[in-house]
Design a protein around this motif. Structure first.
Motif, PDB file in Angstrom:
ATOM      1  N   PHE A  63       0.778  -1.426  -0.115  1.00 53.30           N
ATOM      2  CA  PHE A  63      -0.123   0.039  -0.180  1.00 53.30           C
ATOM      3  C   PHE A  63       0.814   1.283  -0.067  1.00 53.30           C
ATOM      4  N   PHE A  64       2.068   1.253   0.441  1.00 54.79           N
ATOM      5  CA  PHE A  64       2.828   2.178   0.511  1.00 54.79           C
ATOM      6  C   PHE A  64       4.098   1.938  -0.106  1.00 54.79           C
ATOM      7  N   PRO A  65       4.380   1.742  -1.398  1.00 58.55           N
ATOM      8  CA  PRO A  65       5.637   1.394  -1.828  1.00 58.55           C
ATOM      9  C   PRO A  65       6.864   2.520  -2.031  1.00 58.55           C
ATOM     10  N   ARG A  71      11.202   8.173   3.557  1.00 60.46           N
ATOM     11  CA  ARG A  71      11.884   8.380   4.788  1.00 60.46           C
ATOM     12  C   ARG A  71      13.370   8.902   4.586  1.00 60.46           C
ATOM     13  N   THR A  72      14.014   8.374   3.456  1.00 61.72           N
ATOM     14  CA  THR A  72      15.387   8.598   3.156  1.00 61.72           C
ATOM     15  C   THR A  72      15.434  10.215   2.747  1.00 61.72           C
ATOM     16  N   GLN A  73      14.466  10.612   1.931  1.00 63.91           N
ATOM     17  CA  GLN A  73      14.351  11.879   1.488  1.00 63.91           C
ATOM     18  C   GLN A  73      14.073  12.770   3.068  1.00 63.91           C
ATOM     19  N   ASN A  74      13.344  12.580   3.669  1.00 66.59           N
ATOM     20  CA  ASN A  74      13.071  13.124   4.927  1.00 66.59           C
ATOM     21  C   ASN A  74      14.152  13.350   5.903  1.00 66.59           C
ATOM     22  N   ASP A  75      15.116  12.117   5.856  1.00 68.12           N
ATOM     23  CA  ASP A  75      16.321  12.212   6.453  1.00 68.12           C
ATOM     24  C   ASP A  75      17.182  13.076   6.073  1.00 68.12           C
ATOM     25  N   PHE A  76      17.396  13.089   4.737  1.00 69.63           N
ATOM     26  CA  PHE A  76      18.280  13.928   4.039  1.00 69.63           C
ATOM     27  C   PHE A  76      18.048  15.490   4.378  1.00 69.63           C
ATOM     28  N   LEU A  77      16.503  15.639   4.086  1.00 72.67           N
ATOM     29  CA  LEU A  77      16.220  17.078   4.511  1.00 72.67           C
ATOM     30  C   LEU A  77      16.533  17.413   5.841  1.00 72.67           C
ATOM     31  N   ASP A  78      16.194  16.691   6.839  1.00 72.25           N
ATOM     32  CA  ASP A  78      16.503  16.967   8.513  1.00 72.25           C
ATOM     33  C   ASP A  78      17.966  17.170   8.406  1.00 72.25           C
TER      34      ASP A  78
END
Length: 82
Positions: A63-65, A71-78
């Protein structure tokens, strides 16, 4: 020799005749006691944590491929913002 045949039964109705298909049994049908069933593999009983983890990974996969990429993109932006 034809395999299981389809016969057309004509019924008498108010709209003329309606056709219905019915499958007839083949002439060489097996008795249920003659059918071979493959043995089932033994069942593996999972503890609750393993079951919840497996179901969670299946739901995430189906359902969430894009969740791993997000998550990787969010970690990078953080990391960039700090």
């Amino acid at each position: 020799m034809p395999s299981p045949a389809l016969t057309v039964a004509l019924g008498s109705g108010s709209s003329g005749g309606s056709a219905a298909l019915a499958r007839t049994a083949p002439s060489s049908s097996l008795h249920p006691s003659q059918v071979y069933l493959a043995p089932r593999p033994p069942q593996q009983v999972l503890d609750e944590d393993a079951y919840v983890g497996a179901v969670s990974s299946i739901i995430q996969r189906d359902f969430f491929p894009d969740l791993a990429r997000l998550r990787t993109q969010n970690d990078f932006l953080d990391a960039v913002s700090t």
